[in-house]
Design an enzyme around this catalytic site. Structure first.
Site, PDB file in Angstrom:
ATOM      1  N   GLU A 132      42.065  45.566  39.504  1.00 37.76           N
ATOM      2  CA  GLU A 132      42.860  46.499  40.316  1.00 37.76           C
ATOM      3  C   GLU A 132      44.352  46.411  40.014  1.00 37.76           C
ATOM      4  O   GLU A 132      45.083  47.392  40.180  1.00 37.76           O
ATOM      5  CB  GLU A 132      42.598  46.276  41.805  1.00 37.76           C
ATOM      6  CG  GLU A 132      41.203  46.691  42.266  1.00 37.76           C
ATOM      7  CD  GLU A 132      40.142  45.617  42.066  1.00 37.76           C
ATOM      8  OE1 GLU A 132      40.429  44.581  41.418  1.00 37.76           O
ATOM      9  OE2 GLU A 132      39.013  45.806  42.559  1.00 37.76           O
ATOM     10  N   PHE A 142      32.849  41.244  56.231  1.00 38.33           N
ATOM     11  CA  PHE A 142      32.794  41.023  54.789  1.00 38.33           C
ATOM     12  C   PHE A 142      33.798  41.936  54.077  1.00 38.33           C
ATOM     13  O   PHE A 142      33.853  43.126  54.330  1.00 38.33           O
ATOM     14  CB  PHE A 142      31.376  41.294  54.270  1.00 38.33           C
ATOM     15  CG  PHE A 142      31.275  41.112  52.780  1.00 38.33           C
ATOM     16  CD1 PHE A 142      31.516  39.875  52.193  1.00 38.33           C
ATOM     17  CD2 PHE A 142      30.965  42.189  51.962  1.00 38.33           C
ATOM     18  CE1 PHE A 142      31.437  39.715  50.818  1.00 38.33           C
ATOM     19  CE2 PHE A 142      30.884  42.036  50.586  1.00 38.33           C
ATOM     20  CZ  PHE A 142      31.112  40.790  50.017  1.00 38.33           C
ATOM     21  N   GLN A 143      34.602  41.350  53.240  1.00 39.09           N
ATOM     22  CA  GLN A 143      35.632  42.061  52.471  1.00 39.09           C
ATOM     23  C   GLN A 143      36.640  42.782  53.360  1.00 39.09           C
ATOM     24  O   GLN A 143      37.202  43.795  52.971  1.00 39.09           O
ATOM     25  CB  GLN A 143      35.003  42.997  51.445  1.00 39.09           C
ATOM     26  CG  GLN A 143      34.255  42.205  50.379  1.00 39.09           C
ATOM     27  CD  GLN A 143      33.922  43.014  49.140  1.00 39.09           C
ATOM     28  OE1 GLN A 143      33.701  44.212  49.203  1.00 39.09           O
ATOM     29  NE2 GLN A 143      33.871  42.332  48.010  1.00 39.09           N
ATOM     30  N   LYS A 190      35.486  52.809  56.120  1.00 34.03           N
ATOM     31  CA  LYS A 190      34.309  53.442  55.533  1.00 34.03           C
ATOM     32  C   LYS A 190      33.709  54.511  56.450  1.00 34.03           C
ATOM     33  O   LYS A 190      33.288  55.561  55.971  1.00 34.03           O
ATOM     34  CB  LYS A 190      33.267  52.363  55.209  1.00 34.03           C
ATOM     35  CG  LYS A 190      32.151  52.898  54.330  1.00 34.03           C
ATOM     36  CD  LYS A 190      31.287  51.789  53.774  1.00 34.03           C
ATOM     37  CE  LYS A 190      30.203  52.374  52.875  1.00 34.03           C
ATOM     38  NZ  LYS A 190      29.352  51.322  52.299  1.00 34.03           N
ATOM     39  N   MET A 224      60.693  32.879  26.867  1.00 35.23           N
ATOM     40  CA  MET A 224      61.816  32.980  27.795  1.00 35.23           C
ATOM     41  C   MET A 224      61.917  31.712  28.652  1.00 35.23           C
ATOM     42  O   MET A 224      63.011  31.245  28.954  1.00 35.23           O
ATOM     43  CB  MET A 224      61.658  34.224  28.673  1.00 35.23           C
ATOM     44  CG  MET A 224      62.904  34.565  29.460  1.00 35.23           C
ATOM     45  SD  MET A 224      64.340  34.809  28.388  1.00 35.23           S
ATOM     46  CE  MET A 224      64.349  36.597  28.211  1.00 35.23           C
TER      47      MET A 224
HETATM   48  C1  LIG Z   1      53.245  37.028  36.542  1.00 34.39           C
HETATM   49  C2  LIG Z   1      54.381  36.226  36.036  1.00 34.39           C
HETATM   50  N1  LIG Z   1      54.298  34.875  36.020  1.00 34.39           N
HETATM   51  C3  LIG Z   1      55.321  34.135  35.553  1.00 34.39           C
HETATM   52  C4  LIG Z   1      56.464  34.721  35.090  1.00 34.39           C
HETATM   53  C5  LIG Z   1      57.630  33.875  34.571  1.00 34.39           C
HETATM   54  N2  LIG Z   1      57.852  34.154  33.147  1.00 34.39           N
HETATM   55  C6  LIG Z   1      58.823  34.993  32.723  1.00 34.39           C
HETATM   56  S1  LIG Z   1      58.849  35.183  31.069  1.00 34.39           S
HETATM   57  C7  LIG Z   1      57.574  34.097  30.870  1.00 34.39           C
HETATM   58  C8  LIG Z   1      57.044  33.773  29.515  1.00 34.39           C
HETATM   59  C9  LIG Z   1      56.461  34.930  28.815  1.00 34.39           C
HETATM   60  O1  LIG Z   1      55.912  34.467  27.597  1.00 34.39           O
HETATM   61  P1  LIG Z   1      55.443  35.493  26.484  1.00 34.39           P
HETATM   62  O2  LIG Z   1      54.631  36.562  27.086  1.00 34.39           O
HETATM   63  O3  LIG Z   1      54.821  34.747  25.366  1.00 34.39           O
HETATM   64  O4  LIG Z   1      56.810  36.166  26.050  1.00 34.39           O
HETATM   65  P2  LIG Z   1      58.027  35.566  25.174  1.00 34.39           P
HETATM   66  O5  LIG Z   1      59.097  35.191  26.146  1.00 34.39           O
HETATM   67  O6  LIG Z   1      57.511  34.408  24.396  1.00 34.39           O
HETATM   68  O7  LIG Z   1      58.444  36.700  24.335  1.00 34.39           O
HETATM   69  C10 LIG Z   1      57.153  33.599  32.110  1.00 34.39           C
HETATM   70  C11 LIG Z   1      56.090  32.610  32.299  1.00 34.39           C
HETATM   71  C12 LIG Z   1      56.508  36.134  35.140  1.00 34.39           C
HETATM   72  N3  LIG Z   1      57.586  36.818  34.755  1.00 34.39           N
HETATM   73  N4  LIG Z   1      55.451  36.857  35.590  1.00 34.39           N
END
Ligand SMILES: Cc1ncc(C[n+]2csc(CCOP(=O)(O)OP(=O)(O)O)c2C)c(N)n1
Ligand SMILES: [Mg+2]
Lengths: 585, 170
Positions: free
Chosen positions: A53, A115-116, A165, A483
């Site tokens: 979803e 449920f749900q 529902k 990042m």
């Molecule tokens: C759902 C979610 N969880 C955690 C983060 C924190 N976060 C930001 S960038 C990142 C790393 C992303 O890694 P990747 O997809 O390999 O991209 P890169 O920076 O290596 O290009 C994380 C964990 C986020 N933005 N979104």
């Protein structure tokens, strides 16, 4: 009366059709079976079956952002609704119009921990613009039409309609959209004319002006982009934009300074810092843009045009705040500028541009290429060069690759760039690409991804295969949550705590397992041919682009720093972050 | 910038559509965005029109107060937001029921003081009174303060209601 009576489920479908909806994204379950049954018995609405979803909401966001129409989602109660929460929050933060229908347990069961069952309106109250629990079929048509009105008027956003529902089975009378007038919600679209005149005076007398535009221009529609272009060219002033606003002004134009903010260009951020008049059209002074607030554009008069009055004076003190829709306000600004025969201060402007050119000369987006390893920036530049002859839409995940895409993939038109800006949702890009491709079947739709992010909604490749959507997933695979690694390098002395992407799947085999095509490029010499092959492949592709593992994204304004305290790529060695900066995200 | 400014107390009236969950929206806005609620009252004011009026007393810097009003105003079921502290001359009232238990000298003193505050006795036993006192919040604070050493056992306050002076509607 009896002639107009329909079941709640039929009312839902009829209302969707009357609202001009032809596509919805959804996932079935017990609490929405009557609506799925009604869907089965009609041919006006196409249902795209997602695999999660969250994917349904992001797909609807991609659809909405690339078309300007609201995206529609249908999910079941309980886990269906809670899975949609991330997508709804994402749409709220980025002002995307979404109408999300959720099933609910029968009215007599509400509150019994059935449920749900979950308190969907309670849970989504904080991540929607508005929501409704419909307790009887006779009110359903009105709520449906109100929901579309609220989602698309004023500052756009997601809305949820929770439908028990029994209400889906119950009979009620249908009323068309023309019969529904909202009791309270009347957003203001025309700006206050005296304020606009005051703004035009400020703009005309500026010595060091800069336009700072945002997603509001895109949301306002193509007319707003056209008017913006006309006004910016008429003034000859420099223009920068937020991540969300890319494409409203053509990146190839000489007045364009590139994106501003944390990973913005040297020229854009310095122009912001030194300007004397800041003209904000449809942006919201987000912390990614402003950096340290008390050092933000410190010597400027600030004009702010926003459809949401609460954005004005929220983070930054504004001198002239104009509540209204960007297109309406720009139209008035242009008219007043022309009728008063306003002219910019030529000499001052020439000096200002001279200053800007020296900043531009710093070439803050430059990077060093290598013979043996692909640089991520280079991969994006090649992707652009090899796809620019096509109608191309870009979505992204979240991380370094997202910022590199924003920096190195120029956009000429609005609505061609979809990224999760406000919430920063990893997993956004692939389902968003699915939604974009549904809306633009013949276009080239590319999700610029990271190897970590892509695993968050990877399942939607199956949706792409089922519906024969030729989306391209272009993974900049640096084997790191890049990042996160970059921040750990900068803030935590290189202690790379849990940011290595271990046990990665073989993305080429993964593509094949899903019935898609997998392509890998490991060397700069292979890159162009591999990208060409990706573009020419008719179906969905996962492109595993192995890039430099340790490349950092520059320029960068570290948290807690000012616009003129940027770290540039070529002198980033040993850069640090202040103690207060470490507290910020 | 905003942190340098002085914190002010404002009474804000909000006219809302009386639909399910509307109070949760208003309260959720305050908690979600970290604003203060010093007092909150709500009641239906027009049955035919299905409107309720919420009165909130809040505190914040001028910039935060502006934000609160703008945020309230953009809630979909909100008809109107009015700052009774700045926009108009207004009157405020709060009511409290105050239970004081005791005998002898303290009991007499409580009754004597209640008279000075024009509080009414609405329940009495041989060992207790329930006073009804109406006025500004500070008057009620003062009354409760005086009752504390005299055997205060329970307080129930309505929260502030307020209305603009003069002939106009909100
Ligand atoms: C759902 C979610 N969880 C955690 C983060 C924190 N976060 C930001 S960038 C990142 C790393 C992303 O890694 P990747 O997809 O390999 O991209 P890169 O920076 O290596 O290009 C994380 C964990 C986020 N933005 N979104
Ligand atoms: Mg990565």
């Amino acid at each position: 009366m009896a002639a107009h009576e329909m079941t709640g489920a039929e009312i839902v479908i009829k209302a969707l059709v009357d609202q001009g909806v032809d596509t919805i994204f959804g996932y079935p379950g017990g609490a929405v079976l009557p609506i799925y049954d009604a869907l089965f018995q009609q041919n006006n609405i196409r249902h795209i079956l997602v695999r999660h979803e969250q994917g349904a909401v992001h797909a609807a966001e991609g659809y909405a952002r690339s078309t300007g129409k609201p995206g529609v989602v249908l999910v079941t109660s309980g886990p269906g609704a809670t899975n949609a929460v991330t997508g709804l929050t994402d749409a709220l933060m980025d002002s995307i119009p979404i109408v999300c229908l959720t099933g609910q347990v029968a009215t007599h069961l509400i509150g019994s921990d059935a449920f749900q069952e979950c308190d969907t309106v309670g849970i989504t109250r904080h991540c929607t613009k508005h929501n409704w629990l419909v307790k009887s079929a006779p009110e359903l048509a009105r709520v449906m039409h109100e929901a579309f009105y609220v989602a698309t008027h004023g500052r756009p956003g997601p809305v949820v309609i929770d439908i028990p529902k029994d209400v889906q089975f119950q009979k009620g009378e249908y009323a068309g959209p023309q019969n529904v007038v909202h009791r309270t919600y009347r957003p203001k679209v025309k700006g206050d004319i005296d304020k606009i005149k005051e703004a035009v005076d400020l703009i005309a007398n500026a010595k060091k002006p800069v336009f700072y535009t945002g997603g509001g221009v895109i949301n306002s529609g193509n007319l707003a982009s056209q008017l913006l272009r006309e006004f910016v060219r008429l003034t000859g002033y420099p223009i920068t934009s937020t991540l969300m606003g890319l494409g409203a002004y053509p990146a190839s134009d000489k007045q364009w300074l590139g994106m501003l903010g944390m990973h913005g260009t040297f020229e854009a951020n310095n122009a912001m810092h030194d300007c004397d008049v800041l003209i904000n059209i449809g942006a919201r002074f987000d912390d990614r843009v402003t950096g340290r607030l008390d050092a933000f554009a410190p010597n400027s008069k600030k004009i702010h045009v926003d459809i949401d009055a609460s954005s004005i004076n929220k983070n930054v003190r504004i001198d002239v705040g104009i509540v209204g829709d960007c297109a309406h306000v720009l139209e008035d600004m242009l008219r007043i500028w022309k009728s008063k025969a306003r002219r910019p201060d030529k000499d001052a402007l020439a000096d200002w541009w001279k200053q800007i050119e020296t900043w531009r000369g710093r070439k803050s987006l430059s990077f060093k290429t290598s013979e043996d390893v692909i640089k991520p920036q280079q991969a994006i530049q090649r992707l652009y060069e090899l796809s620019k002859h096509r109608e191309t839409y870009i979505t992204t995940e979240v991380g370094q690759h997202q910022m590199w895409a924003a920096q190195h993939f120029p956009f000429e038109e609005p609505k061609h760039w979809m990224t999760s800006g406000g919430l920063g949702t990893m997993g956004y890009g692939l389902p968003a690409a699915v939604g974009v491709q549904i809306a633009h079947p013949d276009a080239l739709v590319i999700d610029i991804a990271g190897e970590a992010s892509i695993q968050m909604c990877m399942q939607e490749i199956s949706t792409a295969v089922q519906f024969m959507l030729p989306v391209k997933i272009f993974i900049l695979n640096n084997e790191y949550m890049g990042m996160v690694r970059q921040w750990q390098e900068l803030l935590h002395e290189g202690r790379y705590s849990h940011s290595y992407s271990d046990s990665l799947p073989d993305f080429v085999k993964l593509a094949e397992a899903y019935g898609a095509t997998g392509i890998r490029a490991e060397k700069p010499s292979e890159l162009d041919a591999a990208i060409r092959k990706m573009i020419e492949t008719p179906g969905p592709v996962i492109f595993d682009c192995m890039v430099d593992k340790f490349e950092n994204c520059y320029p960068m304004i570290p948290s807690g720093a000012a616009h003129n305290e940027m770290i540039l790529g070529d002198d980033a060695e040993g850069a640090t972050v202040s103690e207060e900066g470490k507290m910020l995200v | 910038m905003s942190t340098d400014e002085k914190v002010e107390r404002h009474t804000i009236a909000i006219l809302v559509d009386n639909e399910a969950g509307v109070l949760a929206r208003v309260v959720g806005l305050f908690s979600g965005r970290g604003y203060n609620i010093e007092s909150l009252t709500v009641g239906e004011v027009d049955q035919a029109e299905h409107t309720s009026r919420i009165t909130v007393v809040t505190a914040g810097t001028p910039m935060v107060i502006e934000q609160i009003k703008a945020q309230l105003d953009r809630l979909v079921p909100v008809h109107k937001v009015m700052d009774l502290t700045v926009e108009t001359n207004s009157v405020e009232r709060e009511m409290a029921l105050v239970k004081v238990a005791g005998t002898g000298e303290r009991r007499v003193e409580a009754l004597r003081l209640s008279d000075a505050f024009r509080a009414r006795v609405i329940d009495t036993t041989h060992t207790s009174f329930v006073f009804e006192v109406t006025g500004t919040s500070s008057k009620i604070d003062a009354f409760i303060g005086l009752m504390r050493p005299l055997g205060l056992v329970d307080v129930s306050r309505t929260g502030v209601v307020a209305i603009a002076r003069g002939p106009e509607a909100m």
